[in-house]
Design a protein around this motif. Structure first.
Motif, PDB file in Angstrom:
ATOM      1  N   PRO A  64       0.842  -1.200   0.000  1.00 51.04           N
ATOM      2  CA  PRO A  64       0.000   0.000   0.000  1.00 51.04           C
ATOM      3  C   PRO A  64       0.878   1.250   0.000  1.00 51.04           C
ATOM      4  O   PRO A  64       1.822   1.351   0.790  1.00 51.04           O
ATOM      5  CB  PRO A  64      -0.789  -0.116   1.314  1.00 51.04           C
ATOM      6  CG  PRO A  64      -0.768  -1.578   1.647  1.00 51.04           C
ATOM      7  CD  PRO A  64       0.563  -2.083   1.137  1.00 51.04           C
ATOM      8  N   GLY A  65       0.624   2.166  -0.893  1.00 53.88           N
ATOM      9  CA  GLY A  65       1.386   3.411  -0.965  1.00 53.88           C
ATOM     10  C   GLY A  65       2.575   3.377  -1.903  1.00 53.88           C
ATOM     11  O   GLY A  65       3.236   4.401  -2.101  1.00 53.88           O
ATOM     12  N   LEU A  66       2.854   2.215  -2.498  1.00 50.34           N
ATOM     13  CA  LEU A  66       4.025   2.109  -3.378  1.00 50.34           C
ATOM     14  C   LEU A  66       3.915   3.035  -4.578  1.00 50.34           C
ATOM     15  O   LEU A  66       4.879   3.722  -4.925  1.00 50.34           O
ATOM     16  CB  LEU A  66       4.232   0.663  -3.839  1.00 50.34           C
ATOM     17  CG  LEU A  66       5.367   0.447  -4.839  1.00 50.34           C
ATOM     18  CD1 LEU A  66       6.715   0.859  -4.240  1.00 50.34           C
ATOM     19  CD2 LEU A  66       5.412  -1.003  -5.294  1.00 50.34           C
ATOM     20  N   LEU A  67       2.762   3.083  -5.212  1.00 48.25           N
ATOM     21  CA  LEU A  67       2.606   3.944  -6.396  1.00 48.25           C
ATOM     22  C   LEU A  67       2.821   5.408  -6.019  1.00 48.25           C
ATOM     23  O   LEU A  67       3.469   6.151  -6.760  1.00 48.25           O
ATOM     24  CB  LEU A  67       1.234   3.737  -7.035  1.00 48.25           C
ATOM     25  CG  LEU A  67       0.988   4.501  -8.332  1.00 48.25           C
ATOM     26  CD1 LEU A  67       2.033   4.149  -9.389  1.00 48.25           C
ATOM     27  CD2 LEU A  67      -0.416   4.213  -8.848  1.00 48.25           C
ATOM     28  N   ALA A  68       2.311   5.823  -4.881  1.00 50.97           N
ATOM     29  CA  ALA A  68       2.525   7.208  -4.434  1.00 50.97           C
ATOM     30  C   ALA A  68       4.009   7.474  -4.193  1.00 50.97           C
ATOM     31  O   ALA A  68       4.515   8.543  -4.540  1.00 50.97           O
ATOM     32  CB  ALA A  68       1.725   7.485  -3.161  1.00 50.97           C
ATOM     33  N   ALA A  69       4.710   6.504  -3.628  1.00 47.11           N
ATOM     34  CA  ALA A  69       6.155   6.661  -3.397  1.00 47.11           C
ATOM     35  C   ALA A  69       6.910   6.772  -4.718  1.00 47.11           C
ATOM     36  O   ALA A  69       7.834   7.586  -4.853  1.00 47.11           O
ATOM     37  CB  ALA A  69       6.686   5.496  -2.571  1.00 47.11           C
ATOM     38  N   MET A  70       6.499   5.978  -5.712  1.00 53.12           N
ATOM     39  CA  MET A  70       7.145   6.060  -7.027  1.00 53.12           C
ATOM     40  C   MET A  70       6.848   7.400  -7.687  1.00 53.12           C
ATOM     41  O   MET A  70       7.738   8.009  -8.286  1.00 53.12           O
ATOM     42  CB  MET A  70       6.697   4.907  -7.925  1.00 53.12           C
ATOM     43  CG  MET A  70       7.323   3.587  -7.555  1.00 53.12           C
ATOM     44  SD  MET A  70       7.028   2.300  -8.783  1.00 53.12           S
ATOM     45  CE  MET A  70       5.349   1.857  -8.406  1.00 53.12           C
ATOM     46  N   ALA A  71       5.607   7.866  -7.568  1.00 52.23           N
ATOM     47  CA  ALA A  71       5.236   9.163  -8.155  1.00 52.23           C
ATOM     48  C   ALA A  71       6.063  10.287  -7.533  1.00 52.23           C
ATOM     49  O   ALA A  71       6.534  11.183  -8.234  1.00 52.23           O
ATOM     50  CB  ALA A  71       3.747   9.418  -7.974  1.00 52.23           C
ATOM     51  N   GLU A  72       6.246  10.222  -6.236  1.00 51.18           N
ATOM     52  CA  GLU A  72       7.061  11.244  -5.556  1.00 51.18           C
ATOM     53  C   GLU A  72       8.512  11.199  -6.037  1.00 51.18           C
ATOM     54  O   GLU A  72       9.134  12.229  -6.288  1.00 51.18           O
ATOM     55  CB  GLU A  72       7.003  11.041  -4.048  1.00 51.18           C
ATOM     56  CG  GLU A  72       7.810  12.073  -3.280  1.00 51.18           C
ATOM     57  CD  GLU A  72       7.766  11.857  -1.778  1.00 51.18           C
ATOM     58  OE1 GLU A  72       8.361  12.692  -1.073  1.00 51.18           O
ATOM     59  OE2 GLU A  72       7.165  10.874  -1.300  1.00 51.18           O
ATOM     60  N   ALA A  73       9.043   9.992  -6.194  1.00 52.09           N
ATOM     61  CA  ALA A  73      10.424   9.837  -6.669  1.00 52.09           C
ATOM     62  C   ALA A  73      10.583  10.383  -8.085  1.00 52.09           C
ATOM     63  O   ALA A  73      11.572  11.059  -8.400  1.00 52.09           O
ATOM     64  CB  ALA A  73      10.844   8.370  -6.611  1.00 52.09           C
ATOM     65  N   LEU A  74       9.597  10.118  -8.948  1.00 52.19           N
ATOM     66  CA  LEU A  74       9.648  10.629 -10.320  1.00 52.19           C
ATOM     67  C   LEU A  74       9.567  12.156 -10.325  1.00 52.19           C
ATOM     68  O   LEU A  74      10.286  12.822 -11.071  1.00 52.19           O
ATOM     69  CB  LEU A  74       8.521  10.019 -11.155  1.00 52.19           C
ATOM     70  CG  LEU A  74       8.637   8.511 -11.421  1.00 52.19           C
ATOM     71  CD1 LEU A  74       7.326   7.963 -11.963  1.00 52.19           C
ATOM     72  CD2 LEU A  74       9.793   8.208 -12.353  1.00 52.19           C
ATOM     73  N   PHE A  75       8.712  12.712  -9.475  1.00 50.43           N
ATOM     74  CA  PHE A  75       8.574  14.160  -9.369  1.00 50.43           C
ATOM     75  C   PHE A  75       9.886  14.790  -8.898  1.00 50.43           C
ATOM     76  O   PHE A  75      10.356  15.780  -9.480  1.00 50.43           O
ATOM     77  CB  PHE A  75       7.438  14.515  -8.406  1.00 50.43           C
ATOM     78  CG  PHE A  75       7.319  15.974  -8.135  1.00 50.43           C
ATOM     79  CD1 PHE A  75       6.742  16.827  -9.072  1.00 50.43           C
ATOM     80  CD2 PHE A  75       7.783  16.509  -6.945  1.00 50.43           C
ATOM     81  CE1 PHE A  75       6.640  18.186  -8.818  1.00 50.43           C
ATOM     82  CE2 PHE A  75       7.686  17.867  -6.686  1.00 50.43           C
ATOM     83  CZ  PHE A  75       7.111  18.706  -7.625  1.00 50.43           C
ATOM     84  N   LYS A  76      10.482  14.213  -7.871  1.00 43.47           N
ATOM     85  CA  LYS A  76      11.746  14.746  -7.336  1.00 43.47           C
ATOM     86  C   LYS A  76      12.874  14.660  -8.362  1.00 43.47           C
ATOM     87  O   LYS A  76      13.808  15.453  -8.329  1.00 43.47           O
ATOM     88  CB  LYS A  76      12.140  14.010  -6.061  1.00 43.47           C
ATOM     89  CG  LYS A  76      11.306  14.400  -4.867  1.00 43.47           C
ATOM     90  CD  LYS A  76      11.753  13.666  -3.616  1.00 43.47           C
ATOM     91  CE  LYS A  76      10.950  14.100  -2.413  1.00 43.47           C
ATOM     92  NZ  LYS A  76      11.359  13.377  -1.189  1.00 43.47           N
ATOM     93  N   ALA A  77      12.775  13.685  -9.274  1.00 47.82           N
ATOM     94  CA  ALA A  77      13.802  13.543 -10.314  1.00 47.82           C
ATOM     95  C   ALA A  77      13.624  14.567 -11.422  1.00 47.82           C
ATOM     96  O   ALA A  77      14.473  14.686 -12.307  1.00 47.82           O
ATOM     97  CB  ALA A  77      13.761  12.137 -10.895  1.00 47.82           C
TER      98      ALA A  77
END
Length: 134
Positions: A64-77
């Motif tokens: 749970p929350g993995l997609l949100a964590a990936m989205a945040e990582a992509l945004f930060k990149a």
């Protein structure tokens, strides 16, 4: 195995009691780390499949929350997600993102690709190591 499941369900339904599942949760709570990580995270970067986008494929254990964590990582990149396909099979995700850089182009610089892949992998692994049972 299917017969064992059928028998277990029948026993629970006939007994009108709630089974104690706490012993089954111990593998998820070992050391308080939450879910076990069954397979290593794998991030693949592909520039040959599309003329317009860099394709990022992520293979990881679902939480749970993995997609949100990936989205945040992509945004930060600093990349823009132009399209995404999110798929889950059992407890594994295979998520594919078509991304562009700040200029709207594919990510082509080998050093940037390497750094992006390493950072994304590490951020996903960090998230998975702290994901907790809900």
């Amino acid at each position: 195995c299917l017969d064992d499941v059928r028998e277990g369900i029948t026993r629970v339904l006939e007994s009108n009691t709630v089974p104690d599942l706490s012993s089954n949760l111990s593998r998820y709570e070992a050391g308080g780390s939450g879910f076990p990580v069954s397979d290593p995270v794998r991030v693949e970067i592909d520039n040959s499949s599309s003329d317009h986008y860099t394709v990022v494929e992520v293979f990881a254990s679902d939480r749970p929350g993995l997609l949100a964590a990936m989205a945040e990582a992509l945004f930060k990149a600093g990349v823009s997600v132009q399209a995404a396909r999110v798929a889950t099979q059992l407890d594994q995700v295979v998520d594919v993102f078509h991304i562009t850089d700040e200029a709207g182009q594919r990510m082509l610089d080998p050093d940037r690709i390497r750094a992006f892949k390493t950072t994304l992998t590490e951020q996903i692994e960090r998230f998975l190591s702290t994901a907790r049972v809900q």
